[in-house]
Scaffold this active site. Structure first.
Site, PDB file in Angstrom:
ATOM      1  CB  THR A   1      -0.941   0.001   1.226  1.00 22.47           C
ATOM      2  OG1 THR A   1      -1.825  -1.114   1.139  1.00 22.47           O
ATOM      3  CG2 THR A   1      -1.761   1.284   1.290  1.00 22.47           C
TER       4      THR A   1
ATOM      5  CB  THR B   1      -0.266  -3.754   6.286  1.00 20.63           C
ATOM      6  OG1 THR B   1      -1.470  -3.668   5.519  1.00 20.63           O
ATOM      7  CG2 THR B   1       0.416  -2.399   6.325  1.00 20.63           C
TER       8      THR B   1
END
Length: 337
Positions: free
Chosen positions: A12, A85
């Site tokens: 991300t 993540t």
């Protein structure tokens, strides 16, 4: 000025919006600007080695990341790895085992929002990661939301919240305050030469038990080319044996040479299969207890152990050892390590 290497793998933090949603870029300008800002404090060499959503990071990528880290260690004071993540805790745990006796800091970080977003947490997480590296926190760590977590104790606990990771069954290594980085982990680096142990076995399956789990599931696992199974059992350690006896099936897997490691579905505290009759049946079946390890640490440890040996006795011995803080062992065992 200390010298650091930044390895980027996608995630991300490096993503931008596309027609089918967020997707990582190899070198987004906002990330390069953030690195440039940090270059006022550190000498940073930046290199992109992967460009993946972390859901696509698997055994082959772990081997690549570990090899790149190991190769770079002699030329820098520490390494920061940006990573998505979703599987960061798995990668951090696996690197813990693959990089034995790691004496320099290797810090994984990422963000819940792309670094180009106005409210992104990326810049703060990057700054914390480099601060942890500068502090000399040896071994694998995860830097996220002002916390530095031991890599094999990190678990992602939120999908949207910026405080996305928790340190499970272990204190955080350090925290960021207005006064700077407060370090709690004062342990010296491990002794011995740093060694790359990159062989791993991907033939491992994770099964979370539910009340009434059909024992036939274990027959299916036995018929597939799995060498190891992780079971998430109930509470401190239990499974049902009335009407649907799972303990017999576990014993059958072990008899076939398949390593069975059992941990708890509960996020916190250790499993103890000696407390209840249902737990003792697991031990009697030949399963290996995972103690207070996270599921991520137990899964990756089993994959790594099966890459080192084909002996179930050796796998059990590996699980009885604390390599880098992934498990709290009884005091009687500490003396042997």
């Amino acid at each position: 000025m200390k010298k650091y290497l930044l390895l980027t793998t996608g995630g991300t933090i490096a993503s931008t919006a596309g027609e089918q949603g967020l997707a990582p870029e190899a070198a987004p300008p906002a990330l390069l600007r953030a690195v440039s800002d940090l270059s006022a404090y550190y000498e940073i060499d930046c290199r992109n080695i992967l460009n993946l959503d972390s859901s696509n990071i698997q055994a082959e990528e772990w081997q690549l990341i570990a090899a790149e880290v190991y190769k770079a260690l002699p030329r820098c004071d520490g390494i920061v790895v940006t990573h998505g993540t979703d599987t960061m805790a798995y990668t951090a745990s696996m690197l813990t085992y693959m990089l034995q006796n790691l004496q320099k800091p290797v810090v994984l970080t990422g963000s819940q929002l792309p670094i180009s977003a106005p409210l992104s947490d990326a810049q703060a997480n990057l700054a914390a990661a480099f601060a942890a590296a500068e502090a000399g926190l040896s071994g694998i760590s995860v830097a996220f939301h002002q916390k530095i977590i031991r890599g094999c104790r990190a678990v992602k606990v939120r999908t949207m919240g910026l405080d996305a990771f928790a340190s499970v069954n272990a204190p955080v290594r350090a925290e960021v305050f207005a006064t700077g980085l407060e370090i709690y982990d004062k342990a010296p680096p491990p002794s011995g030469e740093t060694r790359l142990a990159e062989r791993i076995c991907n033939d491992v399956f994770l099964l979370k038990l539910i009340p009434g789990t059909n024992p036939a599931v274990f027959d299916m696992l036995a018929a597939m080319p799995y060498r190891g199974v992780i079971l998430e059992a109930f509470g401190a350690g239990g499974l049902h044996f009335i009407r649907r006896d799972l303990s017999e099936k576990i014993h059958a897997l072990v008899e076939r040479g398949i390593a069975v490691v059992v941990c708890s579905q509960c996020l916190y505290d250790a499993s103890d299969f000696s407390i209840y009759e249902v737990g003792r049946k697991i031990l009697d079946a030949g399963a290996i207890p995972a103690g207070d390890m996270t599921t991520e640490a137990a899964v990756t440890k089993l994959m790594w152990a099966l890459g080192q040996t084909e002996s179930l006795a050796d796998v059990q011995e590996i699980f009885s050892r604390n390599f880098a803080g992934e498990i709290n062992l009884p005091e009687s065992l500490h003396e042997d390590l």
